[in-house]
Design an enzyme around this catalytic site. Structure first.
Site, PDB file in Angstrom:
ATOM      1  N   LYS A 133       2.781  10.767   7.328  1.00  0.00           N
ATOM      2  CA  LYS A 133       2.005  10.504   8.535  1.00  0.00           C
ATOM      3  C   LYS A 133       2.557  11.206   9.782  1.00  0.00           C
ATOM      4  CE  LYS A 133      -0.822   6.801   6.951  1.00  0.00           C
ATOM      5  NZ  LYS A 133      -0.484   5.818   5.942  1.00  0.00           N
ATOM      6  N   PHE A 167       0.860  -1.187   0.000  1.00  0.00           N
ATOM      7  CA  PHE A 167       0.000   0.000   0.000  1.00  0.00           C
ATOM      8  C   PHE A 167       0.898   1.239   0.000  1.00  0.00           C
ATOM      9  CE2 PHE A 167      -2.305   3.593   1.679  1.00  0.00           C
ATOM     10  CZ  PHE A 167      -3.448   3.548   0.898  1.00  0.00           C
ATOM     11  N   ASP A 213       9.397   2.757   1.645  1.00  0.00           N
ATOM     12  CA  ASP A 213       8.251   3.563   2.053  1.00  0.00           C
ATOM     13  C   ASP A 213       8.048   3.328   3.555  1.00  0.00           C
ATOM     14  OD1 ASP A 213       5.767   4.520   2.759  1.00  0.00           O
ATOM     15  OD2 ASP A 213       4.737   3.796   0.952  1.00  0.00           O
TER      16      ASP A 213
HETATM   17  C1  LIG Z   1      -0.719   5.923   4.446  1.00  0.00           C
HETATM   18  C2  LIG Z   1       0.348   5.400   3.584  1.00  0.00           C
HETATM   19  C3  LIG Z   1       0.638   6.006   2.336  1.00  0.00           C
HETATM   20  C4  LIG Z   1      -0.193   7.134   1.760  1.00  0.00           C
HETATM   21  O1  LIG Z   1      -0.235   8.255   2.568  1.00  0.00           O
HETATM   22  P1  LIG Z   1      -1.385   9.376   2.310  1.00  0.00           P
HETATM   23  O2  LIG Z   1      -0.988  10.492   3.225  1.00  0.00           O
HETATM   24  O3  LIG Z   1      -2.688   8.744   2.681  1.00  0.00           O
HETATM   25  O4  LIG Z   1      -1.322   9.730   0.881  1.00  0.00           O
HETATM   26  C5  LIG Z   1       1.705   5.517   1.619  1.00  0.00           C
HETATM   27  N1  LIG Z   1       2.444   4.490   2.069  1.00  0.00           N
HETATM   28  C6  LIG Z   1       2.180   3.875   3.238  1.00  0.00           C
HETATM   29  C7  LIG Z   1       3.064   2.766   3.692  1.00  0.00           C
HETATM   30  C8  LIG Z   1       1.123   4.300   4.032  1.00  0.00           C
HETATM   31  O5  LIG Z   1       0.853   3.672   5.177  1.00  0.00           O
END
Ligand SMILES: *Cc1c(COP(=O)(O)O)cnc(C)c1O
Length: 408
Positions: free
Chosen positions: A259, A145, A230
């Site tokens: 985040k 994700f 990520d």
């Molecule tokens: C939440 C998340 C995203 C996307 O972040 P947004 O601020 O919702 O665009 C990307 N990668 C990971 C691993 C995430 O948990």
């Protein structure tokens, strides 16, 4: 004009009527938060065991973040990157020194940080690795994700994220998460990068085999492929280290953060990379109106300072171990697995008994807020400032709910 709803269901009905129905929120309406606590419009208090998927790792309305924001609001808001500001360099220096990366590009949402990484990787593939433009390929993990833009969903393995949104962006190869042989086999002379999460949060708190990051980095290095992580969800102390990669490697070639970097108050994200990678992004190639504005920088700086000064990574490791022990000790046939690192914990429910969503609904009734992911997993990610006694209460509540559900 609008009238104030008289009940929880009226609030929910209004949202259902006017909002795009892309979420299925649990049935409460929140209107206040402080630290690890949230309150609904009926005055009922809840322990936040999700912290907005890690965005609120420092607790709701953290006093230091709030003060940093208020102080900055007295001085300068958003002049755009058309001009230098006094805060952005400070943010960049702190974040680069903290991660060991050479340069950063500030963005807002996590998805934008991922997009920045995809663009940098492709252009590096073309400019430095000399792959013909249009042929660059990026390897990703199944079950990933990385956000919701058109390009990012193009490399998702979840068909629900893609249906009806074509044409999808080409150039991505999906391998099983944690599979080093598959990584090696998927690399071609046109591969510019491997992008993965160190632990798949949204995917169900899925952990790769031990030494996956170490092995993946070696394979990438040997093949002149960028190793990009990520850590939007796993970073900033969540898994018991400042960044999850620190369990196995010194640093990746590229890194996405988001985040918790926004301190729970404002969206702040960043793509960080080594010098020769970020160097391919020249004036005009990329940008963001709000990215790195003084408010965002002030918040990002304070978030990093709190993480460092309050030693939240160690706290997450210690409290996470405690919580894992407590949850693992629950004797219930409903529990298929308890897994995680630090304060990122997944409780997998045997679907023969209940869905994870049903467990979340029952926990909510008892005042514990969590969220299901992928049908069978309850995700626990409390603010890192949580106290041990609060974790114990949560563990007791989980045990009680599971026992009530089996005995009903
Ligand atoms: C939440 C998340 C995203 C996307 O972040 P947004 O601020 O919702 O665009 C990307 N990668 C990971 C691993 C995430 O948990």
């Amino acid at each position: 004009m609008t009238e104030t709803p008289k009940s929880t269901s009226e609030y929910i009905d209004r949202e259902r009527k006017y909002l795009a129905q892309i979420y299925k929120p649990l049935s409460i309406v929140l209107n206040r938060g402080e630290g690890v606590w949230l309150w609904d419009t009926e005055g009922k208090k809840y322990l936040d065991f999700l912290s907005a998927y890690s965005a609120v790792s420092f607790g709701h309305l953290n006093q230091r973040i709030k003060k940093a924001l208020m102080d900055q609001m007295e001085l300068l808001d958003i002049p755009a990157r058309a001009f230098h500001t006094d805060r952005l360099g400070e943010f960049g220096q702190l974040l680069c020194e903290f991660t060991g990366m050479d340069r950063m590009q500030p963005m807002n949402s996590g998805a934008e940080a991922v997009e920045t990484g995809v663009k940098a990787a492709r252009r590096w593939g073309h400019d430095v690795k000399k792959i013909a433009d249009g042929n660059q390929r990026i390897i990703v993990s199944a079950g990933n994700f990385h956000g919701r833009t058109t390009t990012i969903i193009s490399f998702s393995s979840d068909k629900d994220y893609q249906r009806g949104f074509g044409p999808l962006t080409p150039g991505f190869d999906i391998i099983p998460f944690g599979d080093l042989n598959a990584l090696e086999a998927a690399i071609t002379p046109d591969t510019c990068a491997f992008i993965t999460e160190p632990i798949q949060g949204e995917g169900g708190i899925l952990m790769p085999p031990l030494n996956f990051l170490k092995g993946a980095q070696e394979i990438c290095k040997r093949n002149n492929v960028l190793f990009i992580l990520d850590e939007i969800q796993t970073g900033m102390g969540r898994t018991g280290k400042n960044f999850c990669y620190q369990y196995e490697i010194d640093k990746p070639d590229g890194l996405m953060l988001g985040k918790a970097l926004g301190g729970g108050i404002y969206p702040v994200s960043a793509f960080l990379a080594r010098e020769d990678v970020m160097a391919v992004l020249d004036p005009g190639s990329h940008g963001s109106t709000f990215g790195g504005n003084p408010l965002a920088a002030a918040i990002g700086i304070e978030a990093l300072k709190i993480l460092i000064e309050d030693n939240l990574a160690d706290r997450s490791a210690e409290l996470g171990d405690h919580m894992m022990r407590r949850l693992s000790a629950i004797q219930s046939p409903m529990v298929k697995d308890v897994r995680g690192k630090g304060l990122l914990i997944g409780l997998e429910i045997d679907p023969a008994y209940a869905s994870a969503r049903q467990v979340c609904d029952r926990l909510l009734e008892k005042g514990l807020l969590s969220k299901d992911t992928h049908g069978t997993v309850v995700r626990f990610a409390p603010p890192l400032i949580i106290e041990k006694g609060e974790l114990d209460w949560a563990a007791d509540t989980v045990a009680q709910v599971l026992s009530e559900m089996i005995n009903k």
